[in-house]
Design an enzyme around this catalytic site. Sequence first.
Site, PDB file in Angstrom:
ATOM      1  N   ALA A  74      37.418 -37.209   0.816  1.00 54.44           N
ATOM      2  CA  ALA A  74      38.689 -37.586   1.454  1.00 54.44           C
ATOM      3  C   ALA A  74      39.282 -36.509   2.381  1.00 54.44           C
ATOM      4  O   ALA A  74      39.559 -36.782   3.552  1.00 54.44           O
ATOM      5  CB  ALA A  74      39.683 -37.995   0.368  1.00 54.44           C
ATOM      6  N   ASP A  99      40.426 -40.250  -3.803  1.00 49.14           N
ATOM      7  CA  ASP A  99      40.415 -40.749  -2.419  1.00 49.14           C
ATOM      8  C   ASP A  99      41.758 -41.332  -2.018  1.00 49.14           C
ATOM      9  O   ASP A  99      42.142 -41.283  -0.853  1.00 49.14           O
ATOM     10  CB  ASP A  99      39.310 -41.788  -2.233  1.00 49.14           C
ATOM     11  CG  ASP A  99      37.958 -41.093  -2.281  1.00 49.14           C
ATOM     12  OD1 ASP A  99      37.418 -40.922  -3.395  1.00 49.14           O
ATOM     13  OD2 ASP A  99      37.489 -40.667  -1.215  1.00 49.14           O
TER      14      ASP A  99
HETATM   15  O1  MRU Z   1      32.069 -41.874  -0.586  1.00 52.92           O
HETATM   16  P1  MRU Z   1      32.482 -40.425  -0.605  1.00 52.92           P
HETATM   17  O2  MRU Z   1      31.353 -39.479  -0.792  1.00 52.92           O
HETATM   18  O3  MRU Z   1      33.340 -40.091   0.606  1.00 52.92           O
HETATM   19  O4  MRU Z   1      33.422 -40.310  -1.872  1.00 52.92           O
HETATM   20  C1  MRU Z   1      33.993 -39.068  -2.176  1.00 52.92           C
HETATM   21  C2  MRU Z   1      34.779 -39.066  -3.425  1.00 52.92           C
HETATM   22  O5  MRU Z   1      34.944 -40.067  -4.089  1.00 52.92           O
HETATM   23  C3  MRU Z   1      35.436 -37.766  -3.800  1.00 52.92           C
HETATM   24  O6  MRU Z   1      35.526 -37.638  -5.173  1.00 52.92           O
HETATM   25  C4  MRU Z   1      36.853 -37.731  -3.216  1.00 52.92           C
HETATM   26  O7  MRU Z   1      36.826 -38.014  -1.838  1.00 52.92           O
HETATM   27  C5  MRU Z   1      37.514 -36.423  -3.424  1.00 52.92           C
HETATM   28  S1  MRU Z   1      36.886 -35.194  -2.356  1.00 52.92           S
HETATM   29  C6  MRU Z   1      37.753 -33.760  -2.552  1.00 52.92           C
END
Ligand code: MRU
Length: 351
Positions: free
Chosen positions: A53, A242
């Site tokens: 995120a 997210d």
């Molecule tokens: O699909 P992604 O790899 O973008 O998902 C990422 C996540 O779910 C993370 O846990 C979240 O973005 C936190 S990142 C600090």
Amino acid sequence: MKVESLNVETLRWRNNQLELIDQRRLPLEFEYVACEDAAQTAAAIRDMVVRGAPAIGCAAAYGVAVEAQRHAGAPRAQFDTALQQAFKVLEASRPTAVNLFWAIARMRQRHAQTRNDSTQASAAAMLELARQIHSDDIEICRAIGRHGAALIADGARIMTHCNAGALATAGHGTALGVIRSARDAGKRISVIANETRPYLQGARLTAWEMVQEEIPVTLVTDNIAGHLMQQGRVDVIVVGADRIAANGDTANKIGTYTVAVLAERHRIPFYVAAPLSTIDVAIADGRAIPIEERDPSEVTGFRGLRWAPDGVSVFNPAFDVTPATLITGLITEKGVITRPDAGKIRMLFEN
Ligand code: MRU
């Protein structure tokens, strides 16, 4: 593939363009790809070159900045049209991580504030803001790390899900920031990385980050999580987020909810580490969080190898929602709130 240290920059601004570590290729290859305009940046976000995120938010801000640089010197009307298209294409890249929309809203505001300036000055102001969002994110992750490290006991075995590390942020990480800061504080910790089906962010990215820094890490398949908890081999769980609704309900990588339910069953503290930019106060609770559905090919195979039969139907949501009632604490740059709820979250924004 070993790099010198995790001082590697997930995103960097070079030669008037955005460069991103191509996270699709990790851990086998380490290389940067360049984004020369907003459309390329949006494609990089959609295709998971950059993910996580806060990193998506930083990339989107630079995606606007790169487009502004391309049109600096153009007539104002042309510049403004290009920028409006950039906002749109970037907003359409991925739906769940609210940091993306938060960063674009800030860039929109800066665009509006510089409406009466030359397009060169406007473009410079937008690049400056993108750089600010980027450097702030590193500071914010360090603050999250400091606050979270205080919750980690010496010797703790910490489970995490997905990758909420340096690669998912501008640097240091949120959940992995807590782990890094605990290690830096002299705590002898070890990490259990859930592999995180189907995209394997745990196996490919979290395990890679931990190996780079020589933090002891054990990679497990997602369906081992309950077994380990039942055996008393997990002391604490820290994950990222997210999008967090106003009441604390938290969208994070698919499978996080399962881990949270298991944690409650086994009375293991379950923490969410995230910056305030991940909190969407406009959404009352988790039911309204948009959940991205990704391509079936992520489930039916990997990198060209197919294991599921042709014709099978697939459901591939990228995120799930953990109710606030399952969250022991929310670790933000402003400190830790235990048992988050609407009132406590509102106060985070007031002080
Ligand atoms: O699909 P992604 O790899 O973008 O998902 C990422 C996540 O779910 C993370 O846990 C979240 O973005 C936190 S990142 C600090």
